[in-house]
Structures are given as C-alpha cells and as structure tokens.
Motif scaffolding. Structure first.
Motif, PDB file in Angstrom:
ATOM      1  N   ALA A  16      -5.855   0.362   2.042  1.00  0.00           N
ATOM      2  CA  ALA A  16      -4.631  -0.421   1.830  1.00  0.00           C
ATOM      3  C   ALA A  16      -4.911  -1.923   1.739  1.00  0.00           C
ATOM      4  O   ALA A  16      -4.090  -2.760   2.115  1.00  0.00           O
ATOM      5  CB  ALA A  16      -3.602  -0.138   2.945  1.00  0.00           C
ATOM      6  N   MET A  17      -6.111  -2.256   1.224  1.00  0.00           N
ATOM      7  CA  MET A  17      -6.449  -3.662   1.001  1.00  0.00           C
ATOM      8  C   MET A  17      -5.955  -4.084  -0.382  1.00  0.00           C
ATOM      9  O   MET A  17      -5.927  -5.264  -0.711  1.00  0.00           O
ATOM     10  CB  MET A  17      -7.976  -3.860   1.021  1.00  0.00           C
ATOM     11  CG  MET A  17      -8.662  -3.429   2.283  1.00  0.00           C
ATOM     12  SD  MET A  17      -8.284  -4.520   3.629  1.00  0.00           S
ATOM     13  CE  MET A  17      -9.309  -5.923   3.192  1.00  0.00           C
ATOM     14  N   ASP A  18      -5.652  -3.100  -1.201  1.00  0.00           N
ATOM     15  CA  ASP A  18      -5.210  -3.347  -2.565  1.00  0.00           C
ATOM     16  C   ASP A  18      -4.251  -2.214  -2.919  1.00  0.00           C
ATOM     17  O   ASP A  18      -4.237  -1.185  -2.246  1.00  0.00           O
ATOM     18  CB  ASP A  18      -6.443  -3.331  -3.497  1.00  0.00           C
ATOM     19  CG  ASP A  18      -6.180  -4.088  -4.789  1.00  0.00           C
ATOM     20  OD1 ASP A  18      -5.024  -4.498  -5.016  1.00  0.00           O
ATOM     21  OD2 ASP A  18      -7.130  -4.255  -5.579  1.00  0.00           O
ATOM     22  N   THR A  19      -3.449  -2.419  -3.967  1.00  0.00           N
ATOM     23  CA  THR A  19      -2.475  -1.380  -4.322  1.00  0.00           C
ATOM     24  C   THR A  19      -2.838  -0.751  -5.665  1.00  0.00           C
ATOM     25  O   THR A  19      -3.361  -1.429  -6.559  1.00  0.00           O
ATOM     26  CB  THR A  19      -1.060  -1.989  -4.434  1.00  0.00           C
ATOM     27  OG1 THR A  19      -1.166  -3.194  -5.177  1.00  0.00           O
ATOM     28  CG2 THR A  19      -0.478  -2.277  -3.073  1.00  0.00           C
ATOM     29  N   PRO A  20      -2.586   0.546  -5.817  1.00  0.00           N
ATOM     30  CA  PRO A  20      -2.901   1.196  -7.090  1.00  0.00           C
ATOM     31  C   PRO A  20      -1.938   0.753  -8.187  1.00  0.00           C
ATOM     32  O   PRO A  20      -0.820   0.334  -7.896  1.00  0.00           O
ATOM     33  CB  PRO A  20      -2.720   2.685  -6.779  1.00  0.00           C
ATOM     34  CG  PRO A  20      -1.828   2.752  -5.593  1.00  0.00           C
ATOM     35  CD  PRO A  20      -1.999   1.467  -4.834  1.00  0.00           C
ATOM     36  N   THR A  21      -2.390   0.817  -9.432  1.00  0.00           N
ATOM     37  CA  THR A  21      -1.477   0.512 -10.540  1.00  0.00           C
ATOM     38  C   THR A  21      -0.774   1.782 -11.027  1.00  0.00           C
ATOM     39  O   THR A  21       0.216   1.707 -11.733  1.00  0.00           O
ATOM     40  CB  THR A  21      -2.224  -0.191 -11.703  1.00  0.00           C
ATOM     41  OG1 THR A  21      -3.487   0.458 -11.913  1.00  0.00           O
ATOM     42  CG2 THR A  21      -2.488  -1.637 -11.389  1.00  0.00           C
ATOM     43  N   GLU A  22      -1.333   2.938 -10.663  1.00  0.00           N
ATOM     44  CA  GLU A  22      -0.632   4.210 -10.927  1.00  0.00           C
ATOM     45  C   GLU A  22      -0.756   5.106  -9.689  1.00  0.00           C
ATOM     46  O   GLU A  22      -1.706   4.988  -8.932  1.00  0.00           O
ATOM     47  CB  GLU A  22      -1.260   4.975 -12.098  1.00  0.00           C
ATOM     48  CG  GLU A  22      -1.089   4.356 -13.467  1.00  0.00           C
ATOM     49  CD  GLU A  22      -2.442   3.991 -14.049  1.00  0.00           C
ATOM     50  OE1 GLU A  22      -3.285   4.893 -14.208  1.00  0.00           O
ATOM     51  OE2 GLU A  22      -2.652   2.795 -14.306  1.00  0.00           O
ATOM     52  N   GLY A  23       0.173   6.021  -9.549  1.00  0.00           N
ATOM     53  CA  GLY A  23       0.103   7.029  -8.500  1.00  0.00           C
ATOM     54  C   GLY A  23       0.513   6.512  -7.127  1.00  0.00           C
ATOM     55  O   GLY A  23       0.959   5.368  -6.986  1.00  0.00           O
ATOM     56  N   THR A  24       0.336   7.368  -6.125  1.00  0.00           N
ATOM     57  CA  THR A  24       0.761   7.005  -4.770  1.00  0.00           C
ATOM     58  C   THR A  24      -0.331   7.325  -3.747  1.00  0.00           C
ATOM     59  O   THR A  24      -1.117   8.257  -3.920  1.00  0.00           O
ATOM     60  CB  THR A  24       2.010   7.794  -4.341  1.00  0.00           C
ATOM     61  OG1 THR A  24       1.717   9.191  -4.455  1.00  0.00           O
ATOM     62  CG2 THR A  24       3.224   7.443  -5.173  1.00  0.00           C
ATOM     63  N   ILE A  25      -0.340   6.543  -2.692  1.00  0.00           N
ATOM     64  CA  ILE A  25      -1.235   6.793  -1.562  1.00  0.00           C
ATOM     65  C   ILE A  25      -0.367   6.875  -0.310  1.00  0.00           C
ATOM     66  O   ILE A  25       0.423   5.961  -0.045  1.00  0.00           O
ATOM     67  CB  ILE A  25      -2.268   5.665  -1.393  1.00  0.00           C
ATOM     68  CG1 ILE A  25      -3.036   5.460  -2.709  1.00  0.00           C
ATOM     69  CG2 ILE A  25      -3.233   5.974  -0.249  1.00  0.00           C
ATOM     70  CD1 ILE A  25      -4.064   4.359  -2.672  1.00  0.00           C
ATOM     71  N   THR A  26      -0.484   7.978   0.421  1.00  0.00           N
ATOM     72  CA  THR A  26       0.313   8.127   1.642  1.00  0.00           C
ATOM     73  C   THR A  26      -0.583   8.357   2.852  1.00  0.00           C
ATOM     74  O   THR A  26      -1.675   8.910   2.736  1.00  0.00           O
ATOM     75  CB  THR A  26       1.310   9.295   1.523  1.00  0.00           C
ATOM     76  OG1 THR A  26       0.581  10.475   1.164  1.00  0.00           O
ATOM     77  CG2 THR A  26       2.382   9.018   0.497  1.00  0.00           C
ATOM     78  N   TYR A  27      -0.093   7.902   3.994  1.00  0.00           N
ATOM     79  CA  TYR A  27      -0.781   8.048   5.282  1.00  0.00           C
ATOM     80  C   TYR A  27       0.199   8.807   6.166  1.00  0.00           C
ATOM     81  O   TYR A  27       1.257   8.261   6.497  1.00  0.00           O
ATOM     82  CB  TYR A  27      -1.099   6.679   5.876  1.00  0.00           C
ATOM     83  CG  TYR A  27      -1.878   5.805   4.921  1.00  0.00           C
ATOM     84  CD1 TYR A  27      -3.262   5.698   5.006  1.00  0.00           C
ATOM     85  CD2 TYR A  27      -1.221   5.106   3.900  1.00  0.00           C
ATOM     86  CE1 TYR A  27      -3.975   4.909   4.121  1.00  0.00           C
ATOM     87  CE2 TYR A  27      -1.930   4.321   3.006  1.00  0.00           C
ATOM     88  CZ  TYR A  27      -3.308   4.230   3.114  1.00  0.00           C
ATOM     89  OH  TYR A  27      -4.002   3.447   2.226  1.00  0.00           O
ATOM     90  N   ASP A  28      -0.110  10.064   6.484  1.00  0.00           N
ATOM     91  CA  ASP A  28       0.867  10.930   7.169  1.00  0.00           C
ATOM     92  C   ASP A  28       2.220  10.850   6.459  1.00  0.00           C
ATOM     93  O   ASP A  28       3.262  10.626   7.091  1.00  0.00           O
ATOM     94  CB  ASP A  28       0.995  10.556   8.651  1.00  0.00           C
ATOM     95  CG  ASP A  28      -0.201  11.046   9.462  1.00  0.00           C
ATOM     96  OD1 ASP A  28      -0.920  11.957   8.995  1.00  0.00           O
ATOM     97  OD2 ASP A  28      -0.407  10.518  10.569  1.00  0.00           O
ATOM     98  N   ASP A  29       2.172  10.976   5.143  1.00  0.00           N
ATOM     99  CA  ASP A  29       3.367  11.012   4.298  1.00  0.00           C
ATOM    100  C   ASP A  29       4.125   9.689   4.166  1.00  0.00           C
ATOM    101  O   ASP A  29       5.200   9.635   3.588  1.00  0.00           O
ATOM    102  CB  ASP A  29       4.345  12.110   4.753  1.00  0.00           C
ATOM    103  CG  ASP A  29       3.728  13.498   4.586  1.00  0.00           C
ATOM    104  OD1 ASP A  29       2.990  13.694   3.596  1.00  0.00           O
ATOM    105  OD2 ASP A  29       3.958  14.354   5.460  1.00  0.00           O
TER     106      ASP A  29
END
Ligand SMILES: Nc1ncnc2c1ncn2[C@@H]1O[C@H](COP(=O)(O)OP(=O)(O)OP(=O)(O)O)[C@@H](O)[C@H]1O
Ligand SMILES: [Mg+2]
Length: 223
Positions: free
Chosen positions: A55-68
C-alpha cells in the motif's frame, strides 16, 4: 490478514510518451503466515508489485484488499496508520540512518506507533535480541557490517509487530553467509505467524518458501 489482488495493473505515466505498463492482470491471494518468493529479471515489475502489496502505491487497474478492506478507499492518515501497524519493509540498501546509533534508528517507527515512550526500551531490546544484535544497541550504524545492518533493518521492520513483511532483494548486497543468516531469520519470522514476501535473485530462498512466483513483463505465473 489475507491480502487479495484482483486483476491488478499498474501503468506509470499513463497517456504520456513515457508510458510504462509495469503490471497487468495480476490475480494473487496471500494467506496469513505464508512465505512467498517473487523472482523475475530486472524491470519485470517485482518492486512495483511489492509497493502495491505494501500500500505504498495504488494500482491503476483492479483492487487490492486486506481482510476484504480496500485501503485505496481510506483517507490518507488512515492509510498511513494501516501501513505503520501492519506492514514492515526490508530493502537491499537497509535504508537506515548511517550516522545514528542502532537504538536511534529503531526508535523511529515507534514514534508513529501505539507504543508509549516508556515502553520503547523493552521493545527495542526484544527485537534486537530476536535478530542476535543485542550488544550493538549503542553502535553507530555506519560502523556495522552489511549483514549486521540488515539484521538491524529487520528488527526495525518488525518493531510494530506487522502482519506482513515485504523484502526487496534483502540479500542483494550481502555475502552468502550473511544471506543465509537473513534467510534463517525470515523463516523464524514466518514461524511466528507473520507473512513474508521476498523479491530476490537468490536461489537459496526457493527451497524454503511456500510458494514461488515468477514475474515476466508484468505478468505473473506460479511455479
Ligand atoms: N516511478 C516510476 N515511474 C515510471 N516508470 C517506473 C517507475 N517505477 C518503475 N518503473 C518502470 O516499471 C517497470 C517495472 O519496474 P520495477 O522497478 O517494478 O522492476 P523490478 O522487477 O523491480 O526491477 P529490478 O530487478 O531492476 O529492481 C520498469 O520498466 C521500470 O522502468
Ligand atoms: Mg526492483
């Protein structure tokens, strides 16, 4: 903490001449306590992936979740708090302040943590003992060997008891004996239930990891 990447992509300088598609279509689910190695040639997107997971940078596509939970949707200060409480980083070049003592370096993450100043000493001693560096508390970092510096950097990464530790070529600057010591310490960290993700060129790691991920031109394949 379960970390899940769904269809994640990262394009730097989108729409400009210098556009770089560093990652595409990454689907990855990482369970708590896994030891994962990421391999790939220079420029394949390994550090980009690690920064996104951390989580130092954000994606330009898609999603990243941590325990949803999607961190990208949190406010800035909540994101910083999340990173400080949950994620530890270890870098090839240690990223320590060379002209300060080991103790001073280890205090830094604690200033931003839930711990109170009267607890700092005990936490620092406990972490230094875990990496076998107790007697170097007052030593200036610049007077340590590379292997010793990396042990201090590992103690710092563990200072706030993260659920995941992200390592970008942690043995890239070390001799093979020191590399093995770092590997053993990372395995101990995993034994304690922490997720360990290591970007490395070091083949020694391959035999100890739960999963090896290979990345090529921004795409991943597991082996
Ligand atoms: N901040 C940035 N701005 C623009 N392009 C970038 C940025 N960071 C990385 N890139 C580009 O994205 C691609 C992937 O880079 P990345 O650093 O993730 O590779 P890597 O696999 O870690 O390489 P190495 O093994 O050399 O560290 C490369 O083409 C790189 O030049
Ligand atoms: Mg890199």
């Amino acid at each position: 903490m379960v970390i899940e990447l769904k269809n994640v992509g990262k394009t730097y300088n989108a729409g400009k001449d210098e556009e770089v598609k560093a990652l595409s279509n990454v689907d990855l689910k990482i369970g708590q306590g896994e030891f994962i190695c990421i391999f790939g040639v220079s420029g394949s997107g390994k550090s980009t992936l690690l920064h996104l997971i951390g989580a130092m940078d954000t994606p330009t596509e898609g999603t990243i979740t941590y325990d949803d939970v999607e961190i990208g949707k949190m406010k800035d200060n909540a994101q910083s708090r999340f990173r400080n409480d949950n994620i530890g980083f270890l870098f090839q070049d240690y990223a320590l302040i060379p002209y300060r003592s080991v103790e001073d370096n280890l205090k830094i993450p604690l200033y931003f943590s839930k711990y109170k100043p009267n607890e700092f000493k005990d936490i620092i001693n406990k972490r230094l003992e875990e990496v076998g560096m107790s007697k170097y508390l007052k030593r200036r970092v610049s007077n340590l060997s590379g292997g010793q510096k990396q042990k201090v950097a590992l103690a710092r990464a563990l200072m706030c008891d993260p659920s995941v530790i992200l390592c970008d070529e942690p043995t890239g600057a070390l001799d093979s004996a020191s590399s093995e010591e770092i590997l053993k310490l990372l395995l101990k960290v995993k034994e304690q239930g922490t997720t360990v993700i290591v970007v490395t060129h070091n083949k020694m790691f391959e035999n100890y990891s739960d999963r090896n991920i290979h990345i090529k031109d921004g795409h991943i394949c597991e082996a």
